[in-house]
Design an enzyme around this catalytic site. Structure first.
Site, short mmCIF file in Angstrom:
data_model
loop_
_atom_site.label_atom_id
_atom_site.label_comp_id
_atom_site.label_asym_id
_atom_site.label_seq_id
_atom_site.Cartn_x
_atom_site.Cartn_y
_atom_site.Cartn_z
N ARG A 97 19.61 29.93 70.68
CA ARG A 97 19.85 30.48 69.35
C ARG A 97 20.60 31.81 69.49
O ARG A 97 20.33 32.60 70.41
CB ARG A 97 18.50 30.71 68.68
CG ARG A 97 18.54 31.19 67.25
CD ARG A 97 19.06 30.16 66.31
NE ARG A 97 18.73 30.47 64.92
CZ ARG A 97 19.32 29.87 63.90
NH1 ARG A 97 20.26 28.96 64.07
NH2 ARG A 97 18.97 30.18 62.66
N THR A 376 25.95 21.42 60.56
CA THR A 376 25.29 21.55 61.85
C THR A 376 25.46 20.17 62.43
O THR A 376 25.95 19.28 61.76
CB THR A 376 23.80 21.89 61.62
OG1 THR A 376 23.72 23.19 61.06
CG2 THR A 376 22.95 21.86 62.89
N THR A 394 24.74 24.49 66.09
CA THR A 394 25.37 24.80 64.80
C THR A 394 26.23 26.05 64.86
O THR A 394 26.06 26.92 65.72
CB THR A 394 24.25 25.01 63.75
OG1 THR A 394 24.83 25.16 62.46
CG2 THR A 394 23.40 26.24 64.04
N ASP A 418 20.92 33.62 58.41
CA ASP A 418 19.58 33.00 58.48
C ASP A 418 18.46 34.03 58.58
O ASP A 418 17.29 33.69 58.54
CB ASP A 418 19.50 32.03 59.67
CG ASP A 418 20.11 30.67 59.35
OD1 ASP A 418 20.59 30.48 58.22
OD2 ASP A 418 20.10 29.78 60.22
N SER A 448 15.82 26.18 61.15
CA SER A 448 15.10 24.98 60.75
C SER A 448 15.43 23.79 61.63
O SER A 448 14.96 22.68 61.39
CB SER A 448 15.44 24.62 59.30
OG SER A 448 15.04 25.64 58.44
#
Ligand code: DON
Length: 573
Positions: A97, A376, A394, A418, A448
């Site tokens: 991430r 994504t 994504t 986000d 998510s």
């Protein structure tokens, strides 16, 4: 607009007789399968399997190829997650991430006390520090069998020699170039049609700068991205355009291996993504809440069954808003949230005949934002030895920040959106300011994304995941329930109608033609606010039967996906 076009295309696909739809023939294999959103990229992964690569090699090759052939979401300038289950039953996850740049601040998106959403929608303040290349590098270091260079090179070739545009991609690029992406000179240079004009299906898209960047990554490894020439290009572009990411951010970026979250549902084991994704935690929480109810006896698309699912969604998404964030920065009570005991308490608050009110359940905090967009991409891979990979990654919005790094030819994400952007301010208009997901330098924004592997008696049964922002978790819930609760095969489970409720706004959106008017009316009578919407998700999935035969189901809601086997490589370059 582009999403509306995509939705329209997908709705058409759903309403034509399914036998005539793309990808209808079930694709089965004992030699491995790659199911993804862009046929040439799925073929790259399948080719790697055919050369003796394992599922991780194929997943990495697919991810790099998607960065070329599926530019709205495939990426090297974004981030994501990967779950790996080895043939001996061990499972692990890779967290790549994006992180907030070191110069970021909690209020960086506020102007006069209000969130200025244009700052996270596009441009140079929108990106988090990209994680994809580090994450794929880490997964390769742990599990790769073929050389890094061998698995990255097919993407270099795709970018260098070009590939044939589908109608959907041609239209999507034209839309971007005449809209948000058209603001960025480097993006027009990279993706504009040489000599001007608009793209059409059948044209060849050649990406020379991207090829150069990918070649550096293929030969120099992930460090080429984080410490070498590519890092210099990112830092330079940022400095020239008011962005925050520096060479220090890039050099310090780390991907992480994390233990998955695990749950049990009717004898199946659910292996999914832990924080900083909310996906696995919320998925397991919803399944636990639903387990005491006999959904199958109520009928898959009955109002009674949908009502219970909506109530489970409402409760899990409230917990998501309350508690979930980057576990390296905040204490996330995952064990409690995925416990059967917590689920029992929640199940006990569900009236089987009447909708709860979201605001009553979450009086202490109010509406979360629903600004997530739906671009994504998820891919599922299995190899001949049963190694399984589920990966979702994504750029956040379609084409991310829309800004291509000058000279380096790739798009940066707009993932910073986000985060919770207005500390302490949670309001009915849809903003959330709870602490767990506020911006801090070096922190990962809550996701998510829900790459998931389901097993039973020690063998892989299902590999799945989806795009769709906050709808992702509910899409995955639908596919998992389809297989585990309703005994659907993977094709039917992926085709099955989906719905979405995210606590607030207190509305359920059901796919058009998903359920009968009578069911919609009954849900309304129970007290639900029901919207009928376009399509939800793109759940490229694989099911494995007891004899070890894998069946792939590319989601027909999106054009262009494919289930590729080493023996069935057909897509034109
Ligand atoms: O990480 C997340 O949850 C979102 N940034 C994912 C965005 C997404 O799924 C958009 N696309 N379909």
């Amino acid at each position: 607009m582009i999403r509306r076009i995509a939705a329209a295309v997908a709705v058409v696909a759903l309403t034509v007789p399914l036998a005539a739809a793309i990808g209808d023939v079930p694709v089965t294999s004992r030699d491995g399968l790659v199911v993804c959103s862009s046929a040439p990229a799925c073929d790259v992964g399948a080719k790697i399997l055919g050369r003796g690569g394992n599922a991780v090699d194929a997943a990495i090759a697919t991810a790099f190829a998607l960065a070329v052939t599926h530019p709205s979401a495939g990426n090297i300038g974004g981030g994501g997650f990967m779950i790996v289950r080895t043939p001996n039953g061990d499972a692990t996850t890779f967290d790549f991430r994006e992180k907030a740049p070191l110069k970021s601040t909690r209020t960086m998106y506020l102007r006069d006390g209000e969130i200025d959403i244009s700052l996270t929608n596009a441009g140079y303040l929108a990106p988090g520090v990209p994680g994809t290349v580090r994450g794929l590098g880490l997964a390769h270091k742990r599990f790769g069998k073929l050389s890094w260079r061998e698995i990255v090179t097919p993407a270099v070739q795709l970018a260098d020699e070009g590939f044939v545009l589908s109608d959907a991609l041609a239209r999507s690029l034209n839309h971007q170039l005449s809209g948000a992406m058209g603001r960025f000179h480097a993006s027009v240079e990279a993706y504009g049609k040489p000599g001007g004009g608009t793209w059409a299906a059948g044209d060849r898209l050649v990406l020379k700068d991207l090829a150069k960047t990918l070649r550096l990554i293929a030969t120099g490894g992930p460090d080429a991205f984080y410490k070498g020439w590519i890092a210099d290009r990112i830092a330079e572009d940022m400095a020239a355009n008011g962005g925050l990411i520096t060479k220090e951010d890039l050099a310090k970026y780390e991907a992480k291996e994390r233990a998955p979250v695990r749950g049990q549902y009717r004898g199946y084991e659910i292996i999914s993504m832990p924080p900083p994704s909310s996906g696995g935690t919320a998925l397991i929480e919803m399944l636990n809440v639903l387990e005491p109810f006999d959904l199958k006896a109520k009928g898959r698309n009955s109002a009674d069954s949908l009502h219970l699912q909506i109530e489970a969604m409402r409760r899990a998404y409230l917990d998501r808003a309350r508690f979930l964030g980057d576990p390296d920065f905040v204490e996330v009570p995952v064990a409690r949230l995925i416990s059967k005991e917590h689920a029992r308490t929640l199940s006990g608050t569900i009236d089987p005949l009447k909708a709860s009110r979201s605001v009553d359940l979450g009086k202490d905090i109010v509406a979360p934002s629903s600004q997530e967009s739906d671009e994504t991409t998820h891919f599922s891979v299995i190899d001949r030895n049963g190694m399984a990979v589920a990966s979702t990654y994504t750029l956040e919005g379609s084409y991310g920040s829309r800004a291509v790094v000058k000279g380096a030819g790739f798009l940066l994400n707009n993932e910073m959106g986000d985060f919770n952007k207005n500390p302490g301010v949670t309001d009915g208009a849809g903003n959330i300011g709870t602490a767990a997901n506020l911006i801090d330098p070096g922190k990962r924004m809550l996701s998510s994304m829900t790459p998931t592997i389901v097993t039973r008696n020690g063998r892989v049964v299902l590999i799945t995941g989806s795009p769709g922002g906050r709808t992702i978790i509910n899409t995955v819930l639908s596919v998992v329930l389809g297989v585990t609760e309703f005994d659907l095969d993977v094709r039917d489970a992926v085709d099955a109608p989906r719905m979405h409720h995210q606590w607030l706004p207190d509305t359920v959106t059901i796919e058009r033609d998903g359920v009968t008017e009578e069911v919609v009316q009954k849900l309304r009578t129970m007290g639900h606010t029901v919207n009928v919407g376009g399509t939800q998700g793109d759940a490229n999935s694989i099911q494995v039967d007891e004899a070890g035969l894998a069946t792939g189901a590319a989601d027909r809601r999106s054009p262009g996906g494919k289930a590729s086997t080493p023996a069935g490589l057909t897509s034109p370059r």
